[in-house]
Design a protein around this motif. Structure first.
Motif, mmCIF file in Angstrom:
data_model
loop_
_atom_site.group_PDB
_atom_site.id
_atom_site.type_symbol
_atom_site.label_atom_id
_atom_site.label_comp_id
_atom_site.label_asym_id
_atom_site.label_seq_id
_atom_site.Cartn_x
_atom_site.Cartn_y
_atom_site.Cartn_z
ATOM 1 N N TYR A 1 32.520 -32.696 -25.803
ATOM 2 C CA TYR A 1 32.706 -34.026 -26.384
ATOM 3 C C TYR A 1 33.210 -35.009 -25.323
ATOM 4 O O TYR A 1 32.770 -36.160 -25.271
ATOM 5 C CB TYR A 1 33.699 -33.949 -27.554
ATOM 6 N N GLU A 2 34.109 -34.563 -24.458
ATOM 7 C CA GLU A 2 34.668 -35.411 -23.409
ATOM 8 C C GLU A 2 33.793 -35.480 -22.161
ATOM 9 O O GLU A 2 34.197 -36.056 -21.152
ATOM 10 C CB GLU A 2 36.056 -34.912 -23.038
ATOM 11 N N MET A 3 32.603 -34.891 -22.200
ATOM 12 C CA MET A 3 31.620 -34.963 -21.114
ATOM 13 C C MET A 3 32.154 -34.417 -19.798
ATOM 14 O O MET A 3 31.788 -34.883 -18.713
ATOM 15 C CB MET A 3 31.110 -36.404 -20.945
ATOM 16 N N ARG A 4 33.018 -33.408 -19.879
ATOM 17 C CA ARG A 4 33.556 -32.813 -18.666
ATOM 18 C C ARG A 4 32.489 -32.095 -17.848
ATOM 19 O O ARG A 4 32.690 -31.850 -16.649
ATOM 20 C CB ARG A 4 34.682 -31.836 -19.022
ATOM 21 N N ASP A 5 31.367 -31.788 -18.473
ATOM 22 C CA ASP A 5 30.300 -31.072 -17.777
ATOM 23 C C ASP A 5 29.512 -31.956 -16.826
ATOM 24 O O ASP A 5 28.865 -31.462 -15.905
ATOM 25 C CB ASP A 5 29.346 -30.422 -18.785
ATOM 26 N N VAL A 6 29.586 -33.290 -17.016
ATOM 27 C CA VAL A 6 28.739 -34.168 -16.192
ATOM 28 C C VAL A 6 29.488 -35.299 -15.500
ATOM 29 O O VAL A 6 29.045 -35.775 -14.444
ATOM 30 C CB VAL A 6 27.574 -34.760 -17.029
ATOM 31 N N THR A 7 30.597 -35.785 -16.066
ATOM 32 C CA THR A 7 31.261 -36.959 -15.477
ATOM 33 C C THR A 7 32.282 -36.519 -14.432
ATOM 34 O O THR A 7 33.496 -36.510 -14.682
ATOM 35 C CB THR A 7 31.925 -37.824 -16.567
ATOM 36 N N ARG A 8 31.755 -36.187 -13.288
ATOM 37 C CA ARG A 8 32.589 -35.727 -12.165
ATOM 38 C C ARG A 8 32.425 -36.671 -10.975
ATOM 39 O O ARG A 8 33.006 -37.739 -10.945
ATOM 40 C CB ARG A 8 32.216 -34.277 -11.804
ATOM 41 N N ASP A 9 31.607 -36.260 -9.994
ATOM 42 C CA ASP A 9 31.502 -37.019 -8.738
ATOM 43 C C ASP A 9 30.153 -37.674 -8.530
ATOM 44 O O ASP A 9 29.880 -38.183 -7.438
ATOM 45 C CB ASP A 9 31.816 -36.099 -7.556
ATOM 46 N N SER A 10 29.300 -37.676 -9.551
ATOM 47 C CA SER A 10 27.981 -38.303 -9.444
ATOM 48 C C SER A 10 27.821 -39.368 -10.518
ATOM 49 O O SER A 10 28.433 -39.283 -11.594
ATOM 50 C CB SER A 10 26.871 -37.253 -9.615
#
Length: 279
Positions: free
Chosen positions: A179-188
């Motif tokens: 839900y918090e998009m931890r899988d994609v909102t990193r360094d890109s």
């Protein structure tokens, strides 16, 4: 309209004075960097929702602070006060209606901008005309990344995140991480977002005007989710990690029963508007 300005609004309601001073210092430093790097000037609106209705802005307790800020060569400041506590989104709308720059940044006061935040945001928006709304990479006061982009919520997601004890959250950790998009909102860079935080929303003016700003029917909570979901119809919403800030915000459940009631009322309005999803 001039292309030489960025408009920026901050809404206050009995803020921590020391944090406000620190926040203004970082806004000023980022504005200086934007002027140096792109020749763009910043105009700042401070909206004081904590001043009593009908009060005189010239006697506002923040007037001296803002005058010192302006005297230090910082961006021009306009104080809006005397309207009472109209709510977070409606407060920003008071400033949005006064601006005319090609971009408008909606900002919390409880943030510290990185020096290059405004310049990086400006450059990205200029290079990506389909982007109508930009959200940054956010860190907490201890340096850990905060994940303020969200996928479309269910009632269960919101209940778990806002009110569940830590032991229960651990049981649903994978669900909440998604839900918090931890899988994609990193360094890109990530585009195609659905919901982003109102702590920092860099909008293309044309899109913000077409949306009519925030829905004044939200007093607090979910006004940012509603606005970003409506923005999806006009173009891309982008997470841009080169734009960075520190956030000192807290959760509704930690702020007492009044905030819990406001959270529940706004959630009801949000789901009635955008559709119910229970689990």
């Amino acid at each position: 309209m001039t292309s030489a300005f960025l408009d920026l609004s901050v809404v206050l309601y009995h803020p921590d004075p020391d944090l406000l001073v620190r926040s203004l210092d970082t806004i000023g430093a980022a504005a200086d960097r934007l002027a140096e790097g792109a020749g763009v000037q910043t105009r700042l609106w401070i909206v004081d929702n904590g001043a009593p209705e009908g009060s005189d802005p010239s006697s506002n307790p923040f007037r001296a602070l803002l005058d010192r800020y302006a005297e230090a060569g910082r961006p021009p400041v306009t104080l809006i006060a005397g309207h009472g506590n109209v709510g977070y989104g409606a407060g920003h709308n008071l400033a949005i209606r006064q601006g005319d720059a090609p971009y408008h940044l909606i900002l919390n006061y409880d943030i510290l901008l990185e020096p290059d935040a405004l310049l990086a945001g400006w450059r990205y928006m200029e290079a990506h005309p389909r982007t109508v709304l930009l959200t940054p990479k956010v860190f907490g006061p201890s340096g850990e990344q905060e994940f303020l982009c969200k996928r479309r919520p269910t009632v269960l997601d919101l209940g778990l995140r806002a009110f569940a004890p830590a032991s229960v959250k651990r049981m649903f950790a994978r669900r909440l991480d998604r839900y918090e998009m931890r899988d994609v909102t990193r360094d890109s860079v990530v585009t195609g977002l659905e919901q982003v935080s109102g702590a920092f929303m860099l909008f293309r003016r044309e899109a913000l005007n077409r949306l009519g700003g925030f829905d004044d029917g939200y007093f607090l909570y979910f006004e940012d989710f509603d606005l970003s979901r409506r923005a999806m119809a006009l173009g891309e919403i982008a997470y841009v990690p080169d734009v960075r800030m520190v956030h000192f915000g807290g959760k509704a459940a930690r702020k007492g029963s009044a905030h819990i009631r406001m959270f529940a009322r706004s959630a009801l309005r949000f789901f009635n508007t955008h559709g119910w999803r229970l689990v």
